[in-house]
Design a protein around this motif. Sequence first.
Motif, PDB file in Angstrom:
ATOM      1  N   GLY A  27       0.810  -1.204   0.000  1.00  0.00           N
ATOM      2  CA  GLY A  27       0.000   0.000   0.000  1.00  0.00           C
ATOM      3  C   GLY A  27       0.843   1.255   0.000  1.00  0.00           C
ATOM      4  N   ILE A  28       0.200   2.357  -0.371  1.00  0.00           N
ATOM      5  CA  ILE A  28       0.845   3.677  -0.370  1.00  0.00           C
ATOM      6  C   ILE A  28      -0.082   4.631   0.366  1.00  0.00           C
ATOM      7  CG2 ILE A  28       1.685   5.619  -1.738  1.00  0.00           C
ATOM      8  CD1 ILE A  28       2.140   3.643  -4.045  1.00  0.00           C
ATOM      9  N   THR A  29       0.479   5.407   1.274  1.00  0.00           N
ATOM     10  CA  THR A  29      -0.262   6.453   1.971  1.00  0.00           C
ATOM     11  C   THR A  29       0.392   7.790   1.673  1.00  0.00           C
ATOM     12  OG1 THR A  29      -0.857   4.942   3.765  1.00  0.00           O
ATOM     13  CG2 THR A  29      -1.042   7.300   4.220  1.00  0.00           C
ATOM     14  N   VAL A  30      -0.395   8.717   1.161  1.00  0.00           N
ATOM     15  CA  VAL A  30       0.088  10.068   0.895  1.00  0.00           C
ATOM     16  C   VAL A  30      -0.125  10.881   2.175  1.00  0.00           C
ATOM     17  CG1 VAL A  30      -0.293  12.165  -0.463  1.00  0.00           C
ATOM     18  CG2 VAL A  30      -0.412   9.909  -1.561  1.00  0.00           C
ATOM     19  N   HIS A  31       0.877  11.657   2.550  1.00  0.00           N
ATOM     20  CA  HIS A  31       0.783  12.474   3.766  1.00  0.00           C
ATOM     21  C   HIS A  31       1.562  13.764   3.574  1.00  0.00           C
ATOM     22  CE1 HIS A  31       4.859  11.148   4.822  1.00  0.00           C
ATOM     23  NE2 HIS A  31       4.463   9.931   4.473  1.00  0.00           N
ATOM     24  N   SER A  32       1.559  14.576   4.549  1.00  0.00           N
ATOM     25  CA  SER A  32       2.277  15.858   4.526  1.00  0.00           C
ATOM     26  C   SER A  32       1.953  16.665   3.274  1.00  0.00           C
ATOM     27  CB  SER A  32       3.788  15.638   4.647  1.00  0.00           C
ATOM     28  OG  SER A  32       4.110  14.953   5.827  1.00  0.00           O
ATOM     29  N   VAL A  33       0.682  16.746   2.949  1.00  0.00           N
ATOM     30  CA  VAL A  33       0.237  17.517   1.789  1.00  0.00           C
ATOM     31  C   VAL A  33       0.273  19.000   2.145  1.00  0.00           C
ATOM     32  CG1 VAL A  33      -1.719  17.955   0.268  1.00  0.00           C
ATOM     33  CG2 VAL A  33      -1.182  15.616   0.975  1.00  0.00           C
ATOM     34  N   SER A  34       0.950  19.788   1.312  1.00  0.00           N
ATOM     35  CA  SER A  34       1.052  21.223   1.547  1.00  0.00           C
ATOM     36  C   SER A  34       1.133  21.932   0.197  1.00  0.00           C
ATOM     37  CB  SER A  34       2.293  21.532   2.383  1.00  0.00           C
ATOM     38  OG  SER A  34       2.450  22.925   2.535  1.00  0.00           O
ATOM     39  N   GLY A  35       0.061  22.604  -0.176  1.00  0.00           N
ATOM     40  CA  GLY A  35       0.032  23.268  -1.476  1.00  0.00           C
ATOM     41  C   GLY A  35       0.161  22.247  -2.584  1.00  0.00           C
ATOM     42  N   ALA A  36       1.164  22.423  -3.434  1.00  0.00           N
ATOM     43  CA  ALA A  36       1.383  21.519  -4.562  1.00  0.00           C
ATOM     44  C   ALA A  36       2.387  20.417  -4.239  1.00  0.00           C
ATOM     45  CB  ALA A  36       1.856  22.312  -5.770  1.00  0.00           C
ATOM     46  N   PHE A  38       3.687  17.020  -1.784  1.00  0.00           N
ATOM     47  CA  PHE A  38       3.232  15.904  -0.954  1.00  0.00           C
ATOM     48  C   PHE A  38       4.391  14.956  -0.670  1.00  0.00           C
ATOM     49  CE2 PHE A  38       3.061  14.128  -5.164  1.00  0.00           C
ATOM     50  CZ  PHE A  38       3.326  12.778  -5.013  1.00  0.00           C
ATOM     51  N   SER A  39       4.198  14.138   0.339  1.00  0.00           N
ATOM     52  CA  SER A  39       5.110  13.047   0.680  1.00  0.00           C
ATOM     53  C   SER A  39       4.293  11.770   0.718  1.00  0.00           C
ATOM     54  CB  SER A  39       5.745  13.273   2.053  1.00  0.00           C
ATOM     55  OG  SER A  39       6.580  14.402   2.036  1.00  0.00           O
ATOM     56  N   PHE A  62       2.622   8.936  -8.968  1.00  0.00           N
ATOM     57  CA  PHE A  62       3.022  10.264  -9.436  1.00  0.00           C
ATOM     58  C   PHE A  62       2.032  10.787 -10.478  1.00  0.00           C
ATOM     59  CE2 PHE A  62       7.580   8.644  -8.635  1.00  0.00           C
ATOM     60  CZ  PHE A  62       7.439   8.807  -7.274  1.00  0.00           C
ATOM     61  N   ALA A  63       1.592   9.928 -11.378  1.00  0.00           N
ATOM     62  CA  ALA A  63       0.617  10.344 -12.392  1.00  0.00           C
ATOM     63  C   ALA A  63      -0.710  10.731 -11.747  1.00  0.00           C
ATOM     64  CB  ALA A  63       0.404   9.230 -13.415  1.00  0.00           C
ATOM     65  N   ALA A  64      -1.151   9.947 -10.754  1.00  0.00           N
ATOM     66  CA  ALA A  64      -2.415  10.241 -10.064  1.00  0.00           C
ATOM     67  C   ALA A  64      -2.320  11.567  -9.306  1.00  0.00           C
ATOM     68  CB  ALA A  64      -2.778   9.104  -9.110  1.00  0.00           C
ATOM     69  N   MET A  65      -1.189  11.812  -8.662  1.00  0.00           N
ATOM     70  CA  MET A  65      -1.029  13.041  -7.896  1.00  0.00           C
ATOM     71  C   MET A  65      -0.868  14.247  -8.822  1.00  0.00           C
ATOM     72  SD  MET A  65      -1.556  12.043  -4.897  1.00  0.00           S
ATOM     73  CE  MET A  65      -1.078  13.440  -3.867  1.00  0.00           C
ATOM     74  N   LYS A  66      -0.190  14.074  -9.941  1.00  0.00           N
ATOM     75  CA  LYS A  66      -0.068  15.172 -10.911  1.00  0.00           C
ATOM     76  C   LYS A  66      -1.454  15.536 -11.446  1.00  0.00           C
ATOM     77  CE  LYS A  66       2.566  16.764 -14.849  1.00  0.00           C
ATOM     78  NZ  LYS A  66       3.681  16.496 -15.742  1.00  0.00           N
ATOM     79  N   ALA A  67      -2.283  14.534 -11.685  1.00  0.00           N
ATOM     80  CA  ALA A  67      -3.654  14.784 -12.168  1.00  0.00           C
ATOM     81  C   ALA A  67      -4.477  15.535 -11.124  1.00  0.00           C
ATOM     82  CB  ALA A  67      -4.340  13.466 -12.529  1.00  0.00           C
ATOM     83  N   ARG A  68      -4.105  15.439  -9.860  1.00  0.00           N
ATOM     84  CA  ARG A  68      -4.787  16.155  -8.780  1.00  0.00           C
ATOM     85  C   ARG A  68      -4.201  17.540  -8.559  1.00  0.00           C
ATOM     86  NH1 ARG A  68      -6.910  12.197  -4.254  1.00  0.00           N
ATOM     87  NH2 ARG A  68      -7.298  10.376  -5.536  1.00  0.00           N
ATOM     88  N   GLY A  69      -3.211  17.935  -9.359  1.00  0.00           N
ATOM     89  CA  GLY A  69      -2.648  19.284  -9.263  1.00  0.00           C
ATOM     90  C   GLY A  69      -1.356  19.395  -8.481  1.00  0.00           C
ATOM     91  N   SER A  71       2.735  19.065  -7.899  1.00  0.00           N
ATOM     92  CA  SER A  71       3.882  19.199  -8.788  1.00  0.00           C
ATOM     93  C   SER A  71       5.210  18.802  -8.159  1.00  0.00           C
ATOM     94  CB  SER A  71       3.985  20.629  -9.315  1.00  0.00           C
ATOM     95  OG  SER A  71       4.137  21.540  -8.234  1.00  0.00           O
ATOM     96  N   VAL A  72       5.241  18.587  -6.839  1.00  0.00           N
ATOM     97  CA  VAL A  72       6.481  18.227  -6.157  1.00  0.00           C
ATOM     98  C   VAL A  72       6.211  17.092  -5.184  1.00  0.00           C
ATOM     99  CG1 VAL A  72       8.364  19.035  -4.662  1.00  0.00           C
ATOM    100  CG2 VAL A  72       7.298  20.616  -6.278  1.00  0.00           C
ATOM    101  N   CYS A  73       7.105  16.111  -5.209  1.00  0.00           N
ATOM    102  CA  CYS A  73       7.033  15.008  -4.263  1.00  0.00           C
ATOM    103  C   CYS A  73       8.315  15.008  -3.440  1.00  0.00           C
ATOM    104  CB  CYS A  73       6.889  13.684  -5.016  1.00  0.00           C
ATOM    105  SG  CYS A  73       6.843  12.268  -3.913  1.00  0.00           S
ATOM    106  N   ALA A  74       8.191  14.888  -2.137  1.00  0.00           N
ATOM    107  CA  ALA A  74       9.345  14.811  -1.243  1.00  0.00           C
ATOM    108  C   ALA A  74       9.230  13.547  -0.405  1.00  0.00           C
ATOM    109  CB  ALA A  74       9.401  16.036  -0.329  1.00  0.00           C
ATOM    110  N   VAL A  75      10.349  12.863  -0.202  1.00  0.00           N
ATOM    111  CA  VAL A  75      10.365  11.669   0.636  1.00  0.00           C
ATOM    112  C   VAL A  75      11.509  11.773   1.627  1.00  0.00           C
ATOM    113  CG1 VAL A  75       9.293  10.124  -1.044  1.00  0.00           C
ATOM    114  CG2 VAL A  75      11.767  10.369  -1.027  1.00  0.00           C
ATOM    115  N   GLN A  76      11.349  11.082   2.735  1.00  0.00           N
ATOM    116  CA  GLN A  76      12.425  10.970   3.704  1.00  0.00           C
ATOM    117  C   GLN A  76      12.720   9.489   3.877  1.00  0.00           C
ATOM    118  OE1 GLN A  76      11.170  13.353   7.137  1.00  0.00           O
ATOM    119  NE2 GLN A  76      12.668  14.848   6.414  1.00  0.00           N
TER     120      GLN A  76
END
Length: 109
Positions: A27-36, A38-39, A62-69, A71-76
């Motif tokens: 599974g994948i969980t998107v978190h830390s969404v801020s403006g454009a 996400f992590s 990445f394609a699904a998130m780009k379709a949602r607007g 533009s930047v993905c950050a990971v730790q």
Amino acid sequence: MRVSLLPLDPPPSLRFFIRADGLHAGGITVHSVSGARFSYGIAVSKAMRRRGVASSALPLLFAAMKARGFSVCAVQIAPDNAASLALHRRLGFAETGRNAVAVTMEKML
């Protein structure tokens, strides 16, 4: 290997179920969404690791998130997680920070 993402919740879901060859793969969980920006966190089941599941699923995310607007993905990533660091470099992420706990990497979508 055929990999797909299935939303776990009704839109705008930010949790996804990963299927590979018709089987539960993680599974994948998107978190830390801020403006454009996400992590995310990804978990691949032990039985499905080292088979290309993450490298196939993440471009779908990445394609699904780009379709949602977005533009930047950050990971730790933990500094000792060589496999994840290598995967993210192959996916086009660049290191933007590092400390004893985490390596921060970013990618433009």
